[in-house]
Design a protein around this motif. Structure first.
Motif, PDB file in Angstrom:
ATOM      1  N   LEU A  45       0.823  -1.213   0.000  1.00  0.00           N
ATOM      2  CA  LEU A  45       0.000   0.000   0.000  1.00  0.00           C
ATOM      3  C   LEU A  45       0.859   1.265   0.000  1.00  0.00           C
ATOM      4  O   LEU A  45       0.562   2.220  -0.721  1.00  0.00           O
ATOM      5  N   THR A  46       1.929   1.261   0.766  1.00  0.00           N
ATOM      6  CA  THR A  46       2.821   2.419   0.819  1.00  0.00           C
ATOM      7  C   THR A  46       3.490   2.655  -0.529  1.00  0.00           C
ATOM      8  O   THR A  46       3.570   3.792  -1.009  1.00  0.00           O
ATOM      9  N   ARG A  47       3.947   1.581  -1.152  1.00  0.00           N
ATOM     10  CA  ARG A  47       4.581   1.725  -2.469  1.00  0.00           C
ATOM     11  C   ARG A  47       3.569   2.103  -3.543  1.00  0.00           C
ATOM     12  O   ARG A  47       3.888   2.852  -4.465  1.00  0.00           O
ATOM     13  N   ALA A  48       2.336   1.602  -3.436  1.00  0.00           N
ATOM     14  CA  ALA A  48       1.285   1.990  -4.384  1.00  0.00           C
ATOM     15  C   ALA A  48       0.999   3.489  -4.250  1.00  0.00           C
ATOM     16  O   ALA A  48       0.890   4.211  -5.250  1.00  0.00           O
ATOM     17  N   ARG A  49       0.898   3.970  -3.028  1.00  0.00           N
ATOM     18  CA  ARG A  49       0.624   5.399  -2.784  1.00  0.00           C
ATOM     19  C   ARG A  49       1.720   6.281  -3.374  1.00  0.00           C
ATOM     20  O   ARG A  49       1.459   7.366  -3.881  1.00  0.00           O
ATOM     21  N   ALA A  50       2.956   5.792  -3.354  1.00  0.00           N
ATOM     22  CA  ALA A  50       4.085   6.563  -3.890  1.00  0.00           C
ATOM     23  C   ALA A  50       4.002   6.736  -5.413  1.00  0.00           C
ATOM     24  O   ALA A  50       4.704   7.581  -5.975  1.00  0.00           O
ATOM     25  N   LEU A  51       3.131   5.979  -6.071  1.00  0.00           N
ATOM     26  CA  LEU A  51       2.981   6.062  -7.526  1.00  0.00           C
ATOM     27  C   LEU A  51       2.071   7.216  -7.958  1.00  0.00           C
ATOM     28  O   LEU A  51       1.897   7.451  -9.153  1.00  0.00           O
ATOM     29  N   GLY A  52       1.458   7.896  -6.997  1.00  0.00           N
ATOM     30  CA  GLY A  52       0.557   8.974  -7.359  1.00  0.00           C
ATOM     31  C   GLY A  52       0.245   9.878  -6.187  1.00  0.00           C
ATOM     32  O   GLY A  52       0.983   9.923  -5.201  1.00  0.00           O
ATOM     33  N   ASP A  53      -0.885  10.579  -6.300  1.00  0.00           N
ATOM     34  CA  ASP A  53      -1.266  11.578  -5.313  1.00  0.00           C
ATOM     35  C   ASP A  53      -2.407  11.133  -4.405  1.00  0.00           C
ATOM     36  O   ASP A  53      -2.561  11.669  -3.308  1.00  0.00           O
ATOM     37  N   LEU A  54      -3.231  10.221  -4.880  1.00  0.00           N
ATOM     38  CA  LEU A  54      -4.351   9.694  -4.097  1.00  0.00           C
ATOM     39  C   LEU A  54      -4.364   8.185  -4.248  1.00  0.00           C
ATOM     40  O   LEU A  54      -4.289   7.673  -5.366  1.00  0.00           O
ATOM     41  N   LEU A  55      -4.477   7.457  -3.134  1.00  0.00           N
ATOM     42  CA  LEU A  55      -4.573   5.997  -3.189  1.00  0.00           C
ATOM     43  C   LEU A  55      -5.980   5.571  -2.802  1.00  0.00           C
ATOM     44  O   LEU A  55      -6.434   5.828  -1.688  1.00  0.00           O
ATOM     45  N   LEU A  56      -6.640   4.906  -3.740  1.00  0.00           N
ATOM     46  CA  LEU A  56      -7.961   4.331  -3.520  1.00  0.00           C
ATOM     47  C   LEU A  56      -7.794   2.833  -3.336  1.00  0.00           C
ATOM     48  O   LEU A  56      -7.114   2.183  -4.132  1.00  0.00           O
ATOM     49  N   VAL A  57      -8.428   2.283  -2.311  1.00  0.00           N
ATOM     50  CA  VAL A  57      -8.349   0.843  -2.055  1.00  0.00           C
ATOM     51  C   VAL A  57      -9.736   0.244  -2.195  1.00  0.00           C
ATOM     52  O   VAL A  57     -10.650   0.591  -1.439  1.00  0.00           O
ATOM     53  N   GLY A  58      -9.895  -0.637  -3.175  1.00  0.00           N
ATOM     54  CA  GLY A  58     -11.122  -1.411  -3.321  1.00  0.00           C
ATOM     55  C   GLY A  58     -11.024  -2.600  -2.382  1.00  0.00           C
ATOM     56  O   GLY A  58     -10.000  -3.294  -2.354  1.00  0.00           O
ATOM     57  N   ALA A  86      -8.574   2.358   6.476  1.00  0.00           N
ATOM     58  CA  ALA A  86      -8.814   3.804   6.501  1.00  0.00           C
ATOM     59  C   ALA A  86      -7.898   4.500   7.504  1.00  0.00           C
ATOM     60  O   ALA A  86      -7.582   5.680   7.348  1.00  0.00           O
ATOM     61  N   GLY A  87      -7.447   3.781   8.505  1.00  0.00           N
ATOM     62  CA  GLY A  87      -6.559   4.347   9.512  1.00  0.00           C
ATOM     63  C   GLY A  87      -5.120   4.496   9.057  1.00  0.00           C
ATOM     64  O   GLY A  87      -4.313   5.145   9.739  1.00  0.00           O
ATOM     65  N   LEU A  88      -4.780   3.948   7.905  1.00  0.00           N
ATOM     66  CA  LEU A  88      -3.409   4.055   7.394  1.00  0.00           C
ATOM     67  C   LEU A  88      -3.202   5.393   6.692  1.00  0.00           C
ATOM     68  O   LEU A  88      -4.026   5.812   5.868  1.00  0.00           O
ATOM     69  N   ALA A  89      -2.102   6.042   6.983  1.00  0.00           N
ATOM     70  CA  ALA A  89      -1.805   7.347   6.390  1.00  0.00           C
ATOM     71  C   ALA A  89      -1.671   7.265   4.875  1.00  0.00           C
ATOM     72  O   ALA A  89      -2.016   8.224   4.171  1.00  0.00           O
ATOM     73  N   CYS A  90      -1.193   6.164   4.348  1.00  0.00           N
ATOM     74  CA  CYS A  90      -0.976   6.044   2.905  1.00  0.00           C
ATOM     75  C   CYS A  90      -2.275   5.839   2.123  1.00  0.00           C
ATOM     76  O   CYS A  90      -2.289   5.988   0.902  1.00  0.00           O
ATOM     77  N   GLY A 135      -4.220   5.648 -21.353  1.00  0.00           N
ATOM     78  CA  GLY A 135      -2.852   6.150 -21.218  1.00  0.00           C
ATOM     79  C   GLY A 135      -2.286   5.979 -19.827  1.00  0.00           C
ATOM     80  O   GLY A 135      -1.232   6.524 -19.500  1.00  0.00           O
ATOM     81  N   GLY A 136      -2.988   5.207 -18.995  1.00  0.00           N
ATOM     82  CA  GLY A 136      -2.535   4.973 -17.630  1.00  0.00           C
ATOM     83  C   GLY A 136      -1.499   3.869 -17.541  1.00  0.00           C
ATOM     84  O   GLY A 136      -1.109   3.265 -18.540  1.00  0.00           O
ATOM     85  N   ARG A 137      -1.100   3.614 -16.334  1.00  0.00           N
ATOM     86  CA  ARG A 137      -0.026   2.666 -16.053  1.00  0.00           C
ATOM     87  C   ARG A 137      -0.542   1.552 -15.150  1.00  0.00           C
ATOM     88  O   ARG A 137      -1.325   1.803 -14.225  1.00  0.00           O
ATOM     89  N   VAL A 138      -0.083   0.317 -15.392  1.00  0.00           N
ATOM     90  CA  VAL A 138      -0.439  -0.832 -14.557  1.00  0.00           C
ATOM     91  C   VAL A 138       0.860  -1.400 -14.000  1.00  0.00           C
ATOM     92  O   VAL A 138       1.813  -1.637 -14.746  1.00  0.00           O
ATOM     93  N   VAL A 139       0.898  -1.590 -12.676  1.00  0.00           N
ATOM     94  CA  VAL A 139       2.131  -1.985 -11.997  1.00  0.00           C
ATOM     95  C   VAL A 139       1.875  -3.192 -11.101  1.00  0.00           C
ATOM     96  O   VAL A 139       0.891  -3.227 -10.360  1.00  0.00           O
ATOM     97  N   SER A 140       2.773  -4.160 -11.178  1.00  0.00           N
ATOM     98  CA  SER A 140       2.770  -5.304 -10.262  1.00  0.00           C
ATOM     99  C   SER A 140       3.934  -5.085  -9.296  1.00  0.00           C
ATOM    100  O   SER A 140       5.092  -5.113  -9.694  1.00  0.00           O
ATOM    101  N   LEU A 141       3.603  -4.827  -8.025  1.00  0.00           N
ATOM    102  CA  LEU A 141       4.614  -4.484  -7.017  1.00  0.00           C
ATOM    103  C   LEU A 141       5.152  -5.737  -6.340  1.00  0.00           C
ATOM    104  O   LEU A 141       4.365  -6.559  -5.853  1.00  0.00           O
ATOM    105  N   PRO A 142       6.461  -5.904  -6.277  1.00  0.00           N
ATOM    106  CA  PRO A 142       7.036  -7.089  -5.630  1.00  0.00           C
ATOM    107  C   PRO A 142       6.560  -7.224  -4.175  1.00  0.00           C
ATOM    108  O   PRO A 142       6.402  -6.227  -3.473  1.00  0.00           O
ATOM    109  N   LEU A 143       6.319  -8.450  -3.776  1.00  0.00           N
ATOM    110  CA  LEU A 143       5.871  -8.738  -2.411  1.00  0.00           C
ATOM    111  C   LEU A 143       7.050  -8.999  -1.494  1.00  0.00           C
ATOM    112  O   LEU A 143       8.118  -9.416  -1.953  1.00  0.00           O
ATOM    113  N   VAL A 144       6.840  -8.783  -0.206  1.00  0.00           N
ATOM    114  CA  VAL A 144       7.837  -9.148   0.794  1.00  0.00           C
ATOM    115  C   VAL A 144       7.745 -10.674   0.958  1.00  0.00           C
ATOM    116  O   VAL A 144       6.676 -11.179   1.296  1.00  0.00           O
TER     117      VAL A 144
END
Length: 163
Positions: A45-58, A86-90, A135-144
């Motif tokens: 979630l933190t890395r997803a948020r870093a990709l833009g200005d607003l992070l929406l979580v479905g 919702a309690g997460l800052a990101c 014209g958007g971007r799709v990203v698969s973020l590596p997991l821990v």
């Protein structure tokens, strides 16, 4: 106690809010079950948020989690899962959905960036075609490695064997 939070919105309320906030901002969308939130979730979630200005979580509702993960899931009910996210800052907004995929929610908000955890190849990410067509971007973020809800549940069960 009710678990309400100003960041938890219905699909129509989210679409309206994003339409109002979008100008000049890059909207990132991700989704999941987020049952038993753990460090791996927060990392993605933190890395997803870093990709833009607003992070929406479905957020999959309880019935869709059970269909996807099996009858013993979710461990944590929807209202509590949404409240924790919702309690997460990101996280800027959380929107529950009842379908097995977030496609209708993605259609409603039309994100600029679609992000998922690395267990999803980009080509398999639901909504990929909608986002890239705009014209958007799709990203698969590596997991821990080693961090998953299934692994957490397995560790708990190993520590507490049946009597």
């Amino acid at each position: 106690m009710t678990f309400e939070h100003e960041k938890i919105l219905s699909r129509p309320a989210l679409a309206e809010t994003i339409a109002r906030l979008r100008p000049g901002r890059r909207v990132v969308f991700t989704n999941g079950c987020f049952d038993l939130l753990h460090a791996g979730h927060v990392d993605v979630l933190t890395r997803a948020r870093a990709l833009g200005d607003l992070l929406l979580v479905g957020l999959n509702d309880d019935a869709s989690v059970a269909r996807l993960k099996g009858p013993s899931r979710p461990v944590t009910p929807l209202a509590q899962r949404a409240y924790v996210l919702a309690g997460l800052a990101c996280v800027d907004f959380v929107a529950p959905f009842a379908e097995d995929t977030p496609l209708e929610l993605i259609r409603a908000v039309l994100p600029d960036v679609l992000a998922k955890g690395g267990d999803w190849p980009v080509a398999a990410i639901v909504g990929n075609d909608l986002v890239t067509a705009r014209g958007g971007r799709v990203v698969s973020l590596p997991l821990v490695p080693g961090l998953s809800t299934t692994a957490v549940i397995a560790r708990i069960l190993a520590l507490c064997p049946p009597a």
